[in-house]
Design an enzyme around this catalytic site. Sequence first.
Site, PDB file in Angstrom:
ATOM      1  N   HIS A 195      24.914 -34.391  -1.144  1.00 49.38           N
ATOM      2  CA  HIS A 195      25.967 -34.075  -0.888  1.00 49.38           C
ATOM      3  C   HIS A 195      26.049 -34.131   0.756  1.00 49.38           C
ATOM      4  CE1 HIS A 195      26.048 -31.503  -3.066  1.00 49.38           C
ATOM      5  NE2 HIS A 195      26.551 -30.240  -2.390  1.00 49.38           N
ATOM      6  N   HIS A 241      28.349 -31.750   3.591  1.00 49.37           N
ATOM      7  CA  HIS A 241      30.185 -30.967   3.354  1.00 49.37           C
ATOM      8  C   HIS A 241      30.479 -31.136   4.746  1.00 49.37           C
ATOM      9  CE1 HIS A 241      29.444 -27.499  -0.181  1.00 49.37           C
ATOM     10  NE2 HIS A 241      27.994 -28.280  -0.061  1.00 49.37           N
TER      11      HIS A 241
HETATM   12  P1  AMP Z   1      26.139 -27.294  -3.619  1.00 49.31           P
HETATM   13  O1  AMP Z   1      26.207 -25.765  -3.455  1.00 49.31           O
HETATM   14  O2  AMP Z   1      25.868 -27.494  -1.846  1.00 49.31           O
HETATM   15  O3  AMP Z   1      25.541 -28.171  -4.528  1.00 49.31           O
HETATM   16  O4  AMP Z   1      27.947 -28.441  -3.265  1.00 49.31           O
HETATM   17  C1  AMP Z   1      28.519 -28.646  -4.891  1.00 49.31           C
HETATM   18  C2  AMP Z   1      29.715 -28.169  -4.096  1.00 49.31           C
HETATM   19  O5  AMP Z   1      30.323 -28.948  -5.357  1.00 49.31           O
HETATM   20  C3  AMP Z   1      30.514 -27.166  -3.948  1.00 49.31           C
HETATM   21  O6  AMP Z   1      31.115 -26.711  -2.980  1.00 49.31           O
HETATM   22  C4  AMP Z   1      31.790 -27.763  -5.798  1.00 49.31           C
HETATM   23  O7  AMP Z   1      32.984 -27.048  -5.068  1.00 49.31           O
HETATM   24  C5  AMP Z   1      31.484 -28.683  -5.552  1.00 49.31           C
HETATM   25  N1  AMP Z   1      32.065 -29.378  -6.751  1.00 49.31           N
HETATM   26  C6  AMP Z   1      32.041 -29.205  -7.728  1.00 49.31           C
HETATM   27  N2  AMP Z   1      32.753 -29.880  -8.770  1.00 49.31           N
HETATM   28  C7  AMP Z   1      32.961 -30.297  -7.857  1.00 49.31           C
HETATM   29  C8  AMP Z   1      34.616 -31.671  -8.987  1.00 49.31           C
HETATM   30  N3  AMP Z   1      34.709 -31.589  -9.560  1.00 49.31           N
HETATM   31  N4  AMP Z   1      34.787 -32.282  -7.383  1.00 49.31           N
HETATM   32  C9  AMP Z   1      34.422 -31.986  -6.285  1.00 49.31           C
HETATM   33  N5  AMP Z   1      34.124 -31.441  -5.895  1.00 49.31           N
HETATM   34  C10 AMP Z   1      33.073 -30.545  -6.944  1.00 49.31           C
END
Ligand code: AMP
Length: 154
Positions: free
Chosen positions: A103, A105
């Site tokens: 993903h 950001h």
């Molecule tokens: P990373 O730490 O770069 O892997 O980012 C993962 C992101 O996913 C974090 O910013 C979380 O807040 C976000 N996240 C986790 N679960 C969900 C969800 N169910 N819906 C939307 N965002 C999520």
Amino acid sequence: MQSPTDCIFCAIVSGRAAAAIVYRDEHLTAFLDLFPVVPGHLLIVPNRHAKGLTELDADAASRMVAVAQRLAAAVRRSQTPCEGINLFMAEGPVAGQTVFHCHLHLLPRHGDDGFHVGGSFLNRLNPGRDQLDALAASLRSALSTLEATAEHTE
Ligand code: AMP
Ligand code: ZN
């Protein structure tokens, strides 16, 4: 790759889990982060599961950046405060990845958002020209090995 049943982003893409979807096409989905670091914090994910950037196919990777560019323009036109933008991607736990479905950001930034780029990003090493040249040579060599392998498999 088949969608892993325990992957939260696969669940969002398939509609099995809720999310505030902002954009969707046959390749990518973008939705609001559930725990945003700033208002309007978006996640852009490939619809097909890939663990990180390394596993992602090149077409999906370039589409991710193209969609980020369009979303950045949309955020700037919206009511979300936005004077600037950060893009961020983590691959692997050591880099801070916590959800193992690739993903990107997108963080809309404004003066009083309280978000700070980590201190260690501001603390720079000072390797010197010889070290930089040697490192660049080893990366060029790895790149040409990769390109040669790709030519053989095409
Ligand atoms: P990373 O730490 O770069 O892997 O980012 C993962 C992101 O996913 C974090 O910013 C979380 O807040 C976000 N996240 C986790 N679960 C969900 C969800 N169910 N819906 C939307 N965002 C999520
Ligand atoms: Zn997934």
